[in-house]
Design an enzyme around this catalytic site. Structure first.
Site, PDB file in Angstrom:
ATOM      1  N   ASP A  98     -33.552   6.339  18.355  1.00  0.00           N
ATOM      2  CA  ASP A  98     -32.640   7.006  18.751  1.00  0.00           C
ATOM      3  C   ASP A  98     -31.446   7.533  19.715  1.00  0.00           C
ATOM      4  O   ASP A  98     -32.708   6.501  21.386  1.00  0.00           O
ATOM      5  CB  ASP A  98     -32.842   8.555  18.169  1.00  0.00           C
ATOM      6  CG  ASP A  98     -31.484   8.886  16.966  1.00  0.00           C
ATOM      7  OD1 ASP A  98     -30.408   9.004  17.397  1.00  0.00           O
ATOM      8  OD2 ASP A  98     -31.650  10.132  16.483  1.00  0.00           O
TER       9      ASP A  98
ATOM     10  N   ASP B 110     -24.756  10.415  10.898  1.00  0.00           N
ATOM     11  CA  ASP B 110     -25.387  11.451  10.484  1.00  0.00           C
ATOM     12  C   ASP B 110     -24.840  12.600   9.290  1.00  0.00           C
ATOM     13  O   ASP B 110     -25.225  13.620   8.121  1.00  0.00           O
ATOM     14  CB  ASP B 110     -25.377  12.151  11.856  1.00  0.00           C
ATOM     15  CG  ASP B 110     -26.075  11.835  12.508  1.00  0.00           C
ATOM     16  OD1 ASP B 110     -27.134  11.094  12.292  1.00  0.00           O
ATOM     17  OD2 ASP B 110     -26.285  13.258  13.797  1.00  0.00           O
TER      18      ASP B 110
END
Length: 690
Positions: free
Chosen positions: A445, A513
């Site tokens: 990430d 997301d």
């Protein structure tokens, strides 16, 4: 295929349906000749013989025709190359030679101590271009701008520009607009690819989904970047792109140093936007994505179930439920390491939290493997919390400006990955982690942008923008070589780092997301313009969607929406009923049946997600599958029929869901009418040649 004229000054690169041609004049001016339908070498030589238009006091005969415009001389268009030396600025090059290696063409030029090599290579109908700059002189050279390539389009009227724009939780949304005179500039000044734009553009004049000419370009770079699409005064169009957002300084090349730009790939298609997409997808599955012939497993990620409140026993409970619904890869997300009980601490300390995992990750990984699943973890190596052992030991390892406040987003700072000591620390931490337990997958990430991109004490601190990305690539390459069985996913708060550069080093990407199944239709539609389903991670999460909008949707709609890519599950399985778990198992089993078509087949976008019915079709060999999703139904309107694509019009196909037999390019109507009812409904229809 590469063809070269006898005089060695005209070159034609050809794929199955297209050609790209350039020509070097007697004055060492490299001109663009052709990009479009396949032509022969003789055709290119005829184009090369045509004289340039005359120049005037206010216009250049090179602008809009030069293959790689440099700064300086009789040019006014945007330069792809801008160089500064202690004595002068700009480039006045001469041709040295050309050479070939395999299917690669190299054209080498020189300006004093600067050697400039333009690289060309065909991959099917995709042309890859990049540039190498070597400082062979005795003085340093500053690269203010060093773009990978400039693409020149044929003379047309009424160009239309397509791009993918967005923000966090709303990435990859397709927009098309008329191209007007002047420049349209997109890019990222954030240090990573960014949620705001994907580094891709396409141009057409009258193309549809399945008909018409389309020109597309995509940049393989995961840092700051810029693409400039210019319609020049004479209506010619050029697309210039490369690393870096502005011209304030890219790199300082010391004597003996070299810089190779990222690849800037381009394609021409005469089969519309659908055909262009399928060409991009085939190119990436064949030449870009590692191990693209392998199926990506069905994944479960524990983040939404647990957030930071995790424990070994709790993860095992979730793993057992995940295995029961057919999941193949179980992933422990954020919170397993250091003092990571919230987003305020722990980043940088990549060792398991001893309270949560007393014996490390191996016991849990072993139990996950015993359940028949692979085991994965989440990391964010390029970041650090101020509350961490790493930052307390090395506060100078982050990007910062001397005398300025260190900006924190999400309570974290960006490590200066351009530093060799930071690179070595991360290598030791991550290599040790992957060696300590049977880890099969890493979700990598990157949750904040560059803000304080300084490097006190460094003579040329601007280089961190480029060197951070080069170091990221080097670290991923090194880890992949040392741990060939580990798969990597690129994530950046969702779709903030998606490009051909990171895709050449990762096995899939986190698309957004936003896991709301209705929102995802537009995100996935835009994503599919350039990237294949084989890398597009998509999750089934809980309803109502408490993360974003509170929308309620059926498990059926959530699964069919996510089955358009690499299927994952991210809901709290401990709260799912037995009926929900049983239904999930049926959907997972169905996905495994159609997975070869979705991940490796040809995609046809039958209806866009603009309201009402949307549908995508995947074709592989004698099989096809349609995912149809009904967003809303109004006033009793009948469902539209779907005309399928990519099938043999002389063959018959049986629909496995209805038993109906259809000929060739059939219209699917009965299966839709019986499978879709009301708002937010979905169905899967499979057809097989008989």
């Amino acid at each position: 295929m590469l063809e070269i004229a006898e005089n060695g000054r005209t070159w034609v690169l050809s794929g199955p349906t297209s050609s790209y041609a350039v020509h070097l004049t007697e004055h060492d001016e490299l001109l663009h000749l052709h990009w479009g339908p396949a032509i022969a070498l003789a055709d290119a030589e005829e184009l090369a013989a045509r004289p340039l238009p005359g120049a005037s006091s206010f216009e250049s005969q090179l602008d809009g025709r030069e293959e790689y415009p440099v700064e300086g001389g009789p040019r006014f268009a945007r330069p792809a190359l801008s160089v500064r030396t202690p004595e002068r600025r700009g480039t006045e090059w001469t041709f040295e030679r050309y050479d070939t290696e395999g299917d690669e063409l190299r054209l080498r030029f020189r300006d004093g101590g600067l050697a400039i090599t333009l690289h060309y290579r065909t991959r099917g109908d995709v042309v890859e271009r990049w540039t190498t700059l070597d400082n062979d002189g005795a003085e340093p050279l500053e690269l203010l701008r060093a773009d990978s390539a400039t693409w020149t389009l044929p003379e047309r009227e009424g160009w239309r520009l397509s791009q993918l724009h967005g923000r966090w939780a709303a990435e990859s949304r397709l927009v098309r607009s008329d191209l007007t005179y002047g420049e349209k500039v997109i890019g990222s000044r954030r240090g990573h690819t960014g949620h705001q734009h994907l580094p891709w553009v396409a141009l057409d004049t009258d193309a549809t989904e399945e008909r018409g000419e389309v020109y597309g370009c995509a940049l393989a770079w995961s840092g700051s970047w810029r693409l400039a699409v210019a319609q020049l005064p004479d209506a010619r169009v050029q697309i210039t792109g490369g690393a870096g957002y502005d011209d304030s300084g890219l790199l300082l090349l010391a004597p003996g140093e070299s810089f190779t730009t990222p690849v800037f790939a381009g394609l021409w298609s005469d089969t519309g936007y659908g055909g262009a997409s399928r060409t991009w997808h085939t190119y990436q599955r064949t030449y870009v994505i590692p191990d693209a012939d392998q199926d990506r497993p069905v994944l479960y990620n524990s983040w939404e179930a647990t957030q930071f409140d995790i424990s070994e026993d709790q993860q095992e409970v979730l793993a057992r439920r995940a295995a029961a619904v057919g999941v193949e890869l179980f992933v422990v997300d954020d919170g397993w390491f250091g003092a990571r009980t919230s987003d305020r601490a722990g980043l940088g300390d990549w060792t398991p939290n001893p309270d949560r995992f007393p014996a490390g990750l191996k016991p849990l990984a072993d139990r996950v493997h015993a359940l028949g699943m692979q085991f994965g973890i989440w990391v964010e190596p390029e970041m650090v919390n101020a509350d961490s052992d790493l930052y307390r030991a090395h506060p100078d390892w982050v990007q910062y400006q001397e005398g300025r406040k260190r900006t924190e987003f999400r309570n974290q700072l960006v490590l200066n990955l351009a530093r060799e000591d930071v690179q070595e620390y991360l290598w030791e931490q991550l290599d040790g982690l992957l060696s300590s337990a049977p880890i099969d997958y890493v979700k990598w990430d990157f949750n904040r942008c560059f803000t304080d991109a300084g490097w006190p004490g460094e003579a040329y601190p601007q280089r961190l923008w480029v060197d951070h990305v080069r170091a990221l690539y080097g670290l991923l390459d090194r880890l992949r070589e040392a741990h060939p069985g580990v798969a990597f996913e690129s994530c950046s708060g969702g779709g903030g780092r998606i490009d051909l550069g990171i895709m050449s080093r990762t096995d899939q990407v986190w698309t957004s997301d936003n896991t709301d199944p209705l929102d995802r239709l537009a995100i996935q539609h835009g994503f599919s313009q350039i990237h294949p389903a084989r890398v597009m991670a998509a999750w089934v999460t809980d309803s109502p969607n408490t993360q974003l909008n509170g929308r309620v949707s059926s498990l059926r709609f959530r699964f069919v929406s996510a089955m358009a890519g690499v299927l994952g599950v991210g809901g709290d399985l401990s709260e799912w009923t037995e009926e929900e778990l049983a239904e999930a198992r049926r959907w997972v089993d169905l996905y495994k049946e159609i997975r070869p078509l979705v991940q490796h087949g040809d995609l046809y976008r039958l209806r866009p997600p603009t309201g009402g019915l949307s549908a995508v079709q995947y074709v592989r060999g004698d099989e096809t599958v349609v995912l149809a999703l009904l967003q809303a139904q109004h006033y009793g309107e009948p469902l539209p029929a779907l005309r399928l694509r990519g099938l043999d019009p002389t063959a018959s196909y049986e629909c496995l869901e209805t038993g109906e037999v259809h000929r060739g390019a059939v219209l699917l109507h009965h299966g839709l009418r019986t499978g879709l009812r009301g708002d937010l409904d979905a169905t899967v229809l499979r057809l097989r040649r008989i």
